[in-house]
Design a protein around this motif. Structure first.
Motif, PDB file in Angstrom:
ATOM      1  N   LYS A 180      54.837  29.728  13.132  1.00  0.00           N
ATOM      2  CA  LYS A 180      54.207  28.422  13.114  1.00  0.00           C
ATOM      3  C   LYS A 180      54.206  28.502  14.945  1.00  0.00           C
ATOM      4  O   LYS A 180      55.153  29.127  15.586  1.00  0.00           O
ATOM      5  CB  LYS A 180      55.205  27.556  12.579  1.00  0.00           C
ATOM      6  N   PRO A 181      53.347  27.563  15.554  1.00  0.00           N
ATOM      7  CA  PRO A 181      53.336  27.368  16.793  1.00  0.00           C
ATOM      8  C   PRO A 181      54.997  26.765  17.435  1.00  0.00           C
ATOM      9  O   PRO A 181      55.224  25.916  16.651  1.00  0.00           O
ATOM     10  CB  PRO A 181      52.162  26.229  17.066  1.00  0.00           C
ATOM     11  N   ASP A 182      55.163  26.940  18.745  1.00  0.00           N
ATOM     12  CA  ASP A 182      56.477  26.554  19.013  1.00  0.00           C
ATOM     13  C   ASP A 182      56.428  25.199  19.302  1.00  0.00           C
ATOM     14  O   ASP A 182      55.368  24.436  20.015  1.00  0.00           O
ATOM     15  CB  ASP A 182      56.694  27.283  20.459  1.00  0.00           C
ATOM     16  N   ALA A 183      57.280  24.351  18.804  1.00  0.00           N
ATOM     17  CA  ALA A 183      57.354  22.780  18.922  1.00  0.00           C
ATOM     18  C   ALA A 183      57.819  22.299  20.146  1.00  0.00           C
ATOM     19  O   ALA A 183      57.482  21.220  20.738  1.00  0.00           O
ATOM     20  CB  ALA A 183      58.229  22.074  17.930  1.00  0.00           C
ATOM     21  N   ARG A 184      58.442  23.029  20.904  1.00  0.00           N
ATOM     22  CA  ARG A 184      59.078  22.686  22.521  1.00  0.00           C
ATOM     23  C   ARG A 184      58.097  22.524  23.303  1.00  0.00           C
ATOM     24  O   ARG A 184      57.913  21.625  24.163  1.00  0.00           O
ATOM     25  CB  ARG A 184      60.123  23.551  22.761  1.00  0.00           C
ATOM     26  N   GLY A 185      57.011  23.532  23.292  1.00  0.00           N
ATOM     27  CA  GLY A 185      56.077  23.481  24.396  1.00  0.00           C
ATOM     28  C   GLY A 185      56.313  23.829  25.836  1.00  0.00           C
ATOM     29  O   GLY A 185      56.296  22.839  26.626  1.00  0.00           O
ATOM     30  N   TRP A 224      61.035  30.449  18.416  1.00  0.00           N
ATOM     31  CA  TRP A 224      60.889  30.249  17.323  1.00  0.00           C
ATOM     32  C   TRP A 224      61.851  30.466  16.185  1.00  0.00           C
ATOM     33  O   TRP A 224      62.110  29.657  15.243  1.00  0.00           O
ATOM     34  CB  TRP A 224      59.642  31.390  17.041  1.00  0.00           C
ATOM     35  N   ASP A 225      62.697  31.708  16.227  1.00  0.00           N
ATOM     36  CA  ASP A 225      63.666  32.038  15.286  1.00  0.00           C
ATOM     37  C   ASP A 225      63.089  32.025  13.922  1.00  0.00           C
ATOM     38  O   ASP A 225      63.697  31.427  12.964  1.00  0.00           O
ATOM     39  CB  ASP A 225      64.808  31.089  15.455  1.00  0.00           C
ATOM     40  N   GLU A 226      62.117  32.801  13.843  1.00  0.00           N
ATOM     41  CA  GLU A 226      61.336  32.743  12.475  1.00  0.00           C
ATOM     42  C   GLU A 226      61.171  34.013  11.972  1.00  0.00           C
ATOM     43  O   GLU A 226      60.704  34.823  12.542  1.00  0.00           O
ATOM     44  CB  GLU A 226      59.950  32.120  12.637  1.00  0.00           C
ATOM     45  N   LYS A 227      61.571  34.272  10.500  1.00  0.00           N
ATOM     46  CA  LYS A 227      61.508  35.447   9.918  1.00  0.00           C
ATOM     47  C   LYS A 227      60.123  35.631   9.412  1.00  0.00           C
ATOM     48  O   LYS A 227      59.403  34.942   8.637  1.00  0.00           O
ATOM     49  CB  LYS A 227      62.322  35.684   8.855  1.00  0.00           C
ATOM     50  N   LEU A 228      59.573  36.891   9.815  1.00  0.00           N
ATOM     51  CA  LEU A 228      58.166  37.297   8.846  1.00  0.00           C
ATOM     52  C   LEU A 228      58.536  38.441   8.388  1.00  0.00           C
ATOM     53  O   LEU A 228      59.110  39.426   8.539  1.00  0.00           O
ATOM     54  CB  LEU A 228      57.407  37.419  10.124  1.00  0.00           C
ATOM     55  N   HIS A 229      57.922  38.617   7.256  1.00  0.00           N
ATOM     56  CA  HIS A 229      57.784  39.910   6.040  1.00  0.00           C
ATOM     57  C   HIS A 229      56.589  40.684   6.443  1.00  0.00           C
ATOM     58  O   HIS A 229      55.376  40.029   5.927  1.00  0.00           O
ATOM     59  CB  HIS A 229      58.470  39.420   4.863  1.00  0.00           C
TER      60      HIS A 229
END
Length: 183
Positions: free
Chosen positions: A49-54, A60-65
């Motif tokens: 997802k787009p970074d919210a902090r900007g 991000w700390d987001e897992k993708l498979h």
């Protein structure tokens, strides 16, 4: 049919550093896509997802498979900036050799923390991406989409026994012990 090994990657996109577009720090909406390159099958990709902090140091700390087809030489990580007016703009990309986290003496479920330099469309340095990668394996019935997978490499070492025949040469692997040089 023979059993084939199906590998997938669990790629955690942790953060980016100093991401820029045209020399200016990006201010918002940075996101990352990951795909495995393969000669035999179309590559699928996953996106954060787009970074919210900007800012130009997104988190991000987001897992993708991502599926890792047999024979894939690279995983491509691309950083983008989403804009409602101009669409998605490539910030930079990194071609990560699969050999950085598959093979050697590392167990398949090992978690690798890696950082790579991103390059923009002109090939110039444009920030750093910090990721972690874990190879997840499972067995399934069926043939692979490419040719049949090769068996895993067998580690082999040989040492000459006959001194006259082999000239007395022995090849070894240096081993370092932390307490070896302490007095």
């Amino acid at each position: 049919m023979a059993n084939a090994r199906n590998r997938s990657l669990e790629v955690t996109i942790i953060s980016g550093e100093d991401l820029r577009i045209n020399g200016r720090p990006i201010k918002n909406n940075a996101f990352v896509t990951v795909k495995a390159e393969s000669r035999c099958s179309p590559s699928s990709h996953e996106s954060t997802k787009p970074d919210a902090r900007g800012d130009s140091y997104p988190y991000w700390d987001e897992k993708l498979h991502v599926e890792l087809p047999a024979g894939s030489p690279y995983v491509v990580v691309e950083a983008h900036r989403r804009s409602s007016s101009a669409g998605d703009k490539l910030v930079g990309m990194a071609w990560i050799p699969v050999s950085d986290f598959v093979g050697d003496y590392t167990p398949e479920n090992h978690l690798h923390f890696l950082s790579y330099r991103l390059r923009d469309a002109k090939g110039l340095r444009n920030g750093i991406i910090n990721i972690s990668v874990r190879v997840v394996t499972s067995s399934h019935k069926g043939a692979s989409s490419c040719s049949s997978p090769l068996p895993p490499p067998v580690l082999e070492s040989r040492m000459p026994v006959d001194r006259e025949k082999h000239g007395g040469t022995v090849t070894g692997v240096p081993v370092w012990f932390p307490n070896q040089w302490k007095s």
